[in-house]
Design an enzyme around this catalytic site. Structure first.
Site, mmCIF file in Angstrom:
data_model
loop_
_atom_site.group_PDB
_atom_site.id
_atom_site.type_symbol
_atom_site.label_atom_id
_atom_site.label_comp_id
_atom_site.label_asym_id
_atom_site.label_seq_id
_atom_site.Cartn_x
_atom_site.Cartn_y
_atom_site.Cartn_z
ATOM 1 N N HIS A 134 98.094 28.729 110.407
ATOM 2 C CA HIS A 134 97.881 28.166 111.738
ATOM 3 C C HIS A 134 97.976 29.227 112.835
ATOM 4 C CE1 HIS A 134 98.620 23.785 110.402
ATOM 5 N NE2 HIS A 134 97.358 24.104 110.390
ATOM 6 N N GLU B 202 68.085 32.598 87.503
ATOM 7 C CA GLU B 202 69.286 33.436 87.547
ATOM 8 C C GLU B 202 69.613 34.019 86.187
ATOM 9 O OE1 GLU B 202 72.513 31.209 89.271
ATOM 10 O OE2 GLU B 202 72.134 29.462 88.040
ATOM 11 N N ASP C 101 74.044 35.636 89.638
ATOM 12 C CA ASP C 101 73.997 35.563 88.177
ATOM 13 C C ASP C 101 72.885 36.426 87.603
ATOM 14 O OD1 ASP C 101 76.144 34.007 87.168
ATOM 15 O OD2 ASP C 101 75.287 32.262 88.160
ATOM 16 N N CYS D 232 68.664 32.575 97.056
ATOM 17 C CA CYS D 232 69.887 31.956 97.578
ATOM 18 C C CYS D 232 71.144 32.692 97.122
ATOM 19 C CB CYS D 232 69.961 30.486 97.199
ATOM 20 S SG CYS D 232 70.060 30.213 95.435
HETATM 21 C C1 PEP Z 1 73.780 32.854 92.103
HETATM 22 O O1 PEP Z 1 74.130 32.965 90.919
HETATM 23 O O2 PEP Z 1 73.207 33.759 92.739
HETATM 24 C C2 PEP Z 1 74.058 31.605 92.833
HETATM 25 C C3 PEP Z 1 73.590 31.427 94.047
HETATM 26 O O3 PEP Z 1 74.834 30.684 92.208
HETATM 27 P P1 PEP Z 1 76.436 30.780 92.090
HETATM 28 O O4 PEP Z 1 76.872 31.944 92.909
HETATM 29 O O5 PEP Z 1 76.956 29.471 92.558
HETATM 30 O O6 PEP Z 1 76.624 30.988 90.611
HETATM 31 MG MG MG Z 2 74.628 31.174 89.796
#
Ligand code: PEP
Ligand code: MG
Length: 600
Positions: free
Chosen positions: A194, A436, A460, A507
Site C-alpha cells: 500500500h 507457438e 513458446d 501476441c
Molecule cells: C506465447 O507463448 O508467446 C504466448 C503468448 O503464450 P503464453 O505466454 O501464455 O504461453
Molecule cells: Mg504460449
C-alpha cells in the site's frame, strides 16, 4: 561503483537526490508493565479509547489521501480501519490484559507480533504486502497508548531528503511532503504494498525491497535513488548526479510524447496501418488496455479463472467474463485463448499427473481435447458471449491440423446443442490457431488455409525452436526471439497468412518491445497484441518508422548469423527514425554485441 550501488524494486518512478534520513524503528520500545488486578478493566477501556482515537486519525488520513492520491487509493485506509477494529484481534488483546495483567500497550504489542509472525510464515505474497499495514496500525495504537507521537520526524524535515526505512506504512507515506521528501527507500515492501501504491499516486519516487539499506546508508549520506531502475547510489559524484538528472529529463520528455500519441492513429510514416491490441491476463488489465486505446484484445488468457480457485469455473462465470471483456471493447475483436493448462501453468483444481518433461507433455490444446468436460464448458461460454460482441476463439500449442479439426467439430456441436437447449448463443465464431511450435510454423500454409486466423506466440515459439526453457534463469541469455531461426519461422507464418488471405498477428512478449515491433512490421505483421502498459510506446514507435525501411531491416535480419547481429542492425535502422536515447533512457532495449560502441 557497485559497492556504492544498492539494488531494489522500483515501485514509484522518478529520481530523488538528497541527504538520507534513516528511520530505524518499526515498533516503539514497549516496556514490560503489569497492572494490579483492580486496574484491569481500566486498561481494557484505555485500549478501546485508543482504538477509537486511532480510527479518527485513520479517517483523517483517508481524507488526506483522497486529496493527494485519489479516491481509489484512499480506500487503503478502509483496509487499515478494518484491521484496527478486528473483533477477534481486540478480544485477544483484552484476554492478554485480563489473564496476564499486562498493560494495554504491552498486550497489544504481543498480539500484533503474534499475528505478524503468523502472516510472515504463510509465505503468501498478499499477506506479506499487508504486513506494513499491520505495523502501521499497531505502531499508531501503541504510541497512542504510550502517549507518544511519531509525526515530529516528518515535521522536522526541511531540505531535500530521501527517507530510508525498514518498512513504510501507508499512514506515514501519505503524510510526506513532496517538497522536501524527494524519495523513499525501504528494505521491505513490493510493488503492490500500500505504501508503494500511495507513493506512486502522490508522485514520490520510491525503491522498495532494498536489502540491508538501514545498515548500509548512514544518516546524512547523499544518495541518488532511481525509482524507475530500482537503484540507490550512495555518495554520488557531481557527474553521476548530472547523469541521473539528464536521464530523468529524457524520461519526462518521452512520457509527454507518449501522452500525445495516445489519441493519434497507429500508422507508419509511409501509411501502413498497424492494429494494436492488448494482451489481457487478468480483469485488472481491461481498464489499462482501454485507457491506452487498445483496438480489442488479441490474447485473452483464461488460466486466471482457475488459478487461485478451488473449483473449475462454471460456464456462466466464463460466459459472463467473456461478455464483459467483449462489451469493454465494442467494435473490436476479443480473442479468447482456450485454457493453456499444463507445462508451467498447473492451478490447483486442475489435477494433472506430474510429468518428467511437462513443457513437452500434456499441455494446452492436448489437455482440452482429452478433457471434453473442461473444454466444452469453455467453448459454450465463448459462443454465448459471442452473441454480445466480436468474440474469437484461439487454441494454444497447436502441432497438428487435426487439433483444429477437432476444435471446430466441438464448436459446431456445442453451437447446435445450445440452440437445442434454447440458450442464446452465436451459431459459430472464428476459430484461430496460436503458432507457438516449430511444427505449427512449418505447417503454417495448411493451418492458414483452414483456420480463420493465426497468432504467433513468440514466447513458446522461441522456447521450442531454440530448445531453451523460457523460465530457466541460467539460460536467459540464450532465450532470444531475435535468433535468425525464430525470425525465419515468423516470416514463414506471415507469408502463409498473407497468401491465404487470413489475418495474422503476434501476441508474444516481443511485440511489446519497440525494437522488435519494428522488426515484426518489417516481416509483414500489421496486427500486434501488446501488454497494456506498452501500448503507447509501441504506437509512438510505429508512428515514426516507415514500413519500407522496416522491411529492409527485416530482410537483413533474416540473413544475419546471430541474434546479436540482428539486434545491432535493428538498432542502427531504428536510430535513423527514432531518438534511441529518448526511447530507452534506462538502457533496457535489448542490445546486440556492438550496440554500446555504436552509441545508438
Ligand atoms: C506465447 O507463448 O508467446 C504466448 C503468448 O503464450 P503464453 O505466454 O501464455 O504461453
Ligand atoms: Mg504460449
Amino acid at each position: 561503483m557497485s559497492d556504492r550501488q544498492l539494488k531494489g524494486i522500483g515501485v514509484s518512478p522518478g529520481i530523488g537526490v538528497g541527504a538520507a534520513i534513516v528511520v530505524r524503528w518499526t515498533m516503539p520500545e514497549v516496556p514490560h508493565r503489569v497492572v494490579p488486578r483492580s486496574q484491569v478493566e481500566k486498561e481494557v477501556r484505555r485500549l478501546r479509547a485508543a482504538v477509537r482515537d486511532v480510527k479518527r486519525f485513520l479517517q483523517a488520513m483517508k481524507a488526506k489521501a483522497e486529496d493527494r492520491a485519489g479516491v481509489d487509493e484512499a480506500r487503503i485506509f478502509d483496509a487499515q480501519i478494518l484491521m484496527l477494529e478486528d473483533k477477534e484481534f481486540l478480544a485477544g488483546v483484552a484476554n492478554l490484559i485480563r489473564e496476564n495483567l499486562l498493560a494495554a500497550e504491552k498486550a497489544y504489542e504481543f498480539k500484533a507480533l503474534e499475528v505478524r509472525d503468523m502472516w510472515a510464515a504463510t509465505g503468501s505474497p498478499r499477506l506479506k504486502d499487508r504486513l506494513a499495514d499491520l505495523s502501521g496500525v499497531a505502531v499508531r495504537v501503541i504510541e497512542h497508548l504510550m502517549h507518544r507521537g511519531s509525526d515530529e520526524l516528518w515535521e522536522a524535515i526541511s531540505q531535500p531528503t530521501v527517507v530510508v526505512a525498514k518498512e513504510l506504512s501507508p499512514g506515514l507515506t501519505v503524510q510526506l511532503d513532496r517538497e522536501h521528501v524527494v524519495g523513499l527507500v525501504s528494505e521491505e515492501g513490493t510493488r503492490t504494498s500500500h505504501a508503494a501504491i500511495l507513493a506512486h499516486s502522490i508522485g514520490i519516487p520510491a525503491v522498495f525491497g532494498v536489502a540491508g539499506a538501514i545498515e548500509r546508508i548512514e544518516p546524512g549520506t547523499m544518495v541518488v535513488m532511481d525509482g524507475t531502475r530500482g537503484t540507490v547510489l550512495l555518495q554520488p559524484t557531481p557527474h553521476e548526479i548530472a547523469e541521473a538528472q539528464a536521464r530523468e529529463l529524457r524520461r519526462r520528455e518521452l512520457a509527454l510524447q507518449l501522452e500525445e500519441v495516445m489519441d493519434q492513429p497507429s500508422v507508419t510514416t509511409d501509411g501502413v496501418r498497424i492494429v494494436l491490441r492488448g494482451n489481457v491476463d487478468l480483469p485488472d488489465e481491461i481498464k489499462p488496455a482501454q485507457d491506452h486505446r487498445a483496438e480489442g484484445v488479441g490474447l485473452l488468457r483464461t488460466e486466471f479463472l482457475i488459478t487461485g480457485h478451488t473449483e473449475l469455473p462454471t460456464e456462466d462465470e466464463q460466459a459472463e467474463y467473456f461478455r464483459r471483456v467483449a462489451e469493454a471493447f465494442r467494435g473490436h475483436p476479443v480473442v479468447v485463448r482456450t485454457y493453456d493448462l499444463g507445462g508451467d501453468k498447473l492451478p490447483a483444481p486442475f489435477r494433472a499427473p506430474s510429468e518428467v518433461n511437462p513443457q513437452l507433455g500434456w499441455r494446452a490444446i492436448r489437455v482440452c481435447l482429452d478433457r471434453p468436460d473442461i473444454f466444452r464448458t469453455q467453448v459454450r461460454a465463448a459462443l454465448r458471449a459471442a452473441q454480445h460482441g466480436d468474440v474469437w476463439l484461439m487454441i494454444p500449442l497447436v502441432t497438428r491440423l487435426d487439433e483444429l479439426d477437432r476444435t471446430r467439430a466441438l464448436v459446431a456441436e456445442q453451437a447446435a446443442q445450445l440452440a437445442r437447449e434454447g440458450i442464446a448463443a452465436a451459431t459459430s465464431l472464428p476459430v484461430g490457431v496460436m503458432v507457438e511450435t516449430p511444427a505449427a510454423a512449418v505447417m503454417a500454409d495448411r493451418l492458414a488455409a483452414e483456420a480463420d486466423f493465426l497468432s504467433v506466440g513468440t514466447n513458446d515459439l522461441t522456447q521450442y525452436t531454440l530448445v531453451v526453457d523460457r523460465g530457466n534463469a541460467r539460460l536467459a541469455d540464450r532465450f532470444t526471439p531475435h535468433d535468425p531461426s525464430v525470425l525465419r519461422l515468423l516470416k514463414i507464418v506471415a507469408d502463409a497468412a498473407r497468401q491465404a488471405g487470413k489475418p495474422a498477428s503476434v501476441c508474444g512478449e516481443m511485440a511489446s518491445e519497440p525494437l522488435s515491433a519494428f522488426l515484426l512490421i518489417g516481416l509483414g505483421y500489421v496486427t500486434l497484441s501488446v501488454a497494456p502498459p506498452a501500448l503507447p510506446l509501441v504506437k509512438w514507435t510505429v508512428r515514426q518508422v516507415s514500413a519500407a525501411r522496416a522491411r529492409v531491416a527485416a530482410e537483413q535480419a533474416l540473413a544475419a548469423r546471430t541474434a546479436a547481429d540482428v539486434l545491432d542492425l535493428l538498432r542502427l535502422a531504428l536510430a535513423e527514425a527514432v531518438d534511441l536515447k529518448l526511447l530507452d533512457p534506462d538502457g533496457r532495449l535489448p542490445a546486440g554485441r556492438r550496440a554500446a560502441s555504436l552509441n545508438v
